[in-house]
Design an enzyme around this catalytic site. Structure first.
Site, mmCIF file in Angstrom:
data_model
loop_
_atom_site.group_PDB
_atom_site.id
_atom_site.type_symbol
_atom_site.label_atom_id
_atom_site.label_comp_id
_atom_site.label_asym_id
_atom_site.label_seq_id
_atom_site.Cartn_x
_atom_site.Cartn_y
_atom_site.Cartn_z
ATOM 1 N N SER A 101 0.832 -1.211 0.000
ATOM 2 C CA SER A 101 0.000 0.000 0.000
ATOM 3 C C SER A 101 0.868 1.262 0.000
ATOM 4 C CB SER A 101 -0.895 0.003 1.239
ATOM 5 O OG SER A 101 -1.556 -1.234 1.375
HETATM 6 N N1 SAH Z 1 -0.439 -4.766 4.155
HETATM 7 C C1 SAH Z 1 0.172 -5.223 2.926
HETATM 8 C C2 SAH Z 1 -0.697 -4.919 1.731
HETATM 9 C C3 SAH Z 1 -0.876 -6.128 0.875
HETATM 10 S S1 SAH Z 1 -2.122 -6.007 -0.366
HETATM 11 C C4 SAH Z 1 1.570 -4.676 2.770
HETATM 12 O O1 SAH Z 1 2.015 -3.884 3.625
HETATM 13 O O2 SAH Z 1 2.242 -5.097 1.836
HETATM 14 C C5 SAH Z 1 -3.449 -6.859 0.416
HETATM 15 C C6 SAH Z 1 -3.263 -8.307 0.668
HETATM 16 O O3 SAH Z 1 -4.507 -8.805 1.145
HETATM 17 C C7 SAH Z 1 -2.905 -9.180 -0.534
HETATM 18 O O4 SAH Z 1 -1.683 -9.803 -0.296
HETATM 19 C C8 SAH Z 1 -4.046 -10.189 -0.610
HETATM 20 O O5 SAH Z 1 -3.624 -11.493 -0.975
HETATM 21 C C9 SAH Z 1 -4.572 -10.174 0.806
HETATM 22 N N2 SAH Z 1 -5.939 -10.652 1.004
HETATM 23 C C10 SAH Z 1 -7.042 -10.458 0.244
HETATM 24 N N3 SAH Z 1 -8.110 -11.071 0.779
HETATM 25 C C11 SAH Z 1 -7.666 -11.689 1.931
HETATM 26 C C12 SAH Z 1 -8.290 -12.505 2.921
HETATM 27 N N4 SAH Z 1 -9.583 -12.833 2.869
HETATM 28 N N5 SAH Z 1 -7.525 -12.945 3.945
HETATM 29 C C13 SAH Z 1 -6.211 -12.652 4.011
HETATM 30 N N6 SAH Z 1 -5.570 -11.902 3.110
HETATM 31 C C14 SAH Z 1 -6.285 -11.413 2.064
#
Ligand code: SAH
Length: 257
Positions: A101
């Site tokens: 993000s």
């Molecule tokens: N906080 C992260 C952002 C990653 S993007 C960072 O600092 O890099 C969001 C993530 O949410 C993705 O990796 C995606 O696979 C995950 N995601 C989506 N739906 C999800 C769910 N139901 N449970 C766990 N993770 C999920």
């Protein structure tokens, strides 16, 4: 749900840490110097400080958040080819179609989380992050909460986050592999729940697992189809919802892969 912690974790089976445990500061977040990736130069302090100044200029005022953003080396969470963009205010690919993000959005959401009554003590108790991704936001959260539980549904990213976080030795970050739509009941109640992926609604498990005085901060798809940031606060068992600015997050998906 399989639990695959890369760090000493106490759940399940072990004692659940209290909502406001002893005032013990977590480990510092700078990883050993030897691991500095090439391409950024030896010192990322100045460029990170500039990133934090810009975040403050955009309206994030909470000193706890700014200190946490300043403490975590974001360049360690992105691909070596993208290291030079690590301190720009932009989301970047982290593999498997997902993104880290934007730093300003990470800061904004954590500020909203800390503004809950549960954050009044200085540090939040236990926090649940849904969507570990590369692990960056979990590292930032480790600076403002006593315990961070973070769930990822994609095994490849769960493993990558573990690798990324290992050198930081953050004993208060617990990596979980599973579907975050079910929350993580063993760690509940949470003083804060933060989602890095947006669904049509906030799953009931999250509101169930939220402590009184705590907040959920999550992107949510609005009826018009665009995402907005939503804050849900629990007070005396009641939920109050506030819809804030538009955001762009990857979709919240069910199941694991
Ligand atoms: N906080 C992260 C952002 C990653 S993007 C960072 O600092 O890099 C969001 C993530 O949410 C993705 O990796 C995606 O696979 C995950 N995601 C989506 N739906 C999800 C769910 N139901 N449970 C766990 N993770 C999920």
């Amino acid at each position: 749900m399989t639990r695959r912690p890369g760090f000493p974790a106490r759940l399940p089976g072990g004692p659940v840490p209290p909502a406001q445990p002893a005032r013990k500061a977590p480990a510092a977040v700078a990883a050993p110097r030897a691991a500095v990736p090439s391409g950024l130069g030896l010192d990322s302090h100045a460029v990170r400080a500039r990133m934090v100044e810009k975040i403050a200029a955009q309206g994030v005022a909470d000193a706890r958040v700014l200190a946490a953003m300043n403490a975590v080396e974001r360049h360690r969470f992105v691909d070596s080819a993208l290291v030079n963009q690590a301190y720009e205010d932009t989301s970047l690919p982290i593999g498997l179609g997902q993104t880290i993000s934007k730093p300003s959005v990470v800061a904004r959401m954590i500020e909203l989380l800390l503004a809950a009554p549960a954050g009044a003590g200085g540090r939040l108790g236990r926090v649940l992050e849904v969507g570990t991704g590369c692990g960056y936001q979990a590292a930032v959260l480790s600076q403002v909460a006593f315990e961070v539980y973070t769930i990822e549904r994609l095994r490849g990213l769960h493993e990558r986050a573990r690798e990324n976080l290992r050198p930081f030795r953050l004993r208060n970050v617990h990596l979980l592999f599973g579907d975050g739509m079910a929350g993580f009941a063993q760690g509940a109640p949470y003083a804060g729940i933060i989602a890095a992926a947006g669904g049509e609604a906030v799953p009931p498990a999250w509101t169930d697992q939220l402590a009184d005085g705590g907040r959920i901060v999550a992107p949510m798809v609005m009826p018009q189809g665009r995402q907005a940031l939503v804050v849900i606060e629990k007070s005396a068992g009641r939920l109050a919802r506030t819809i804030l600015e538009g955001v762009h997050f990857v979709p919240l998906k069910s199941g694991i892969a």
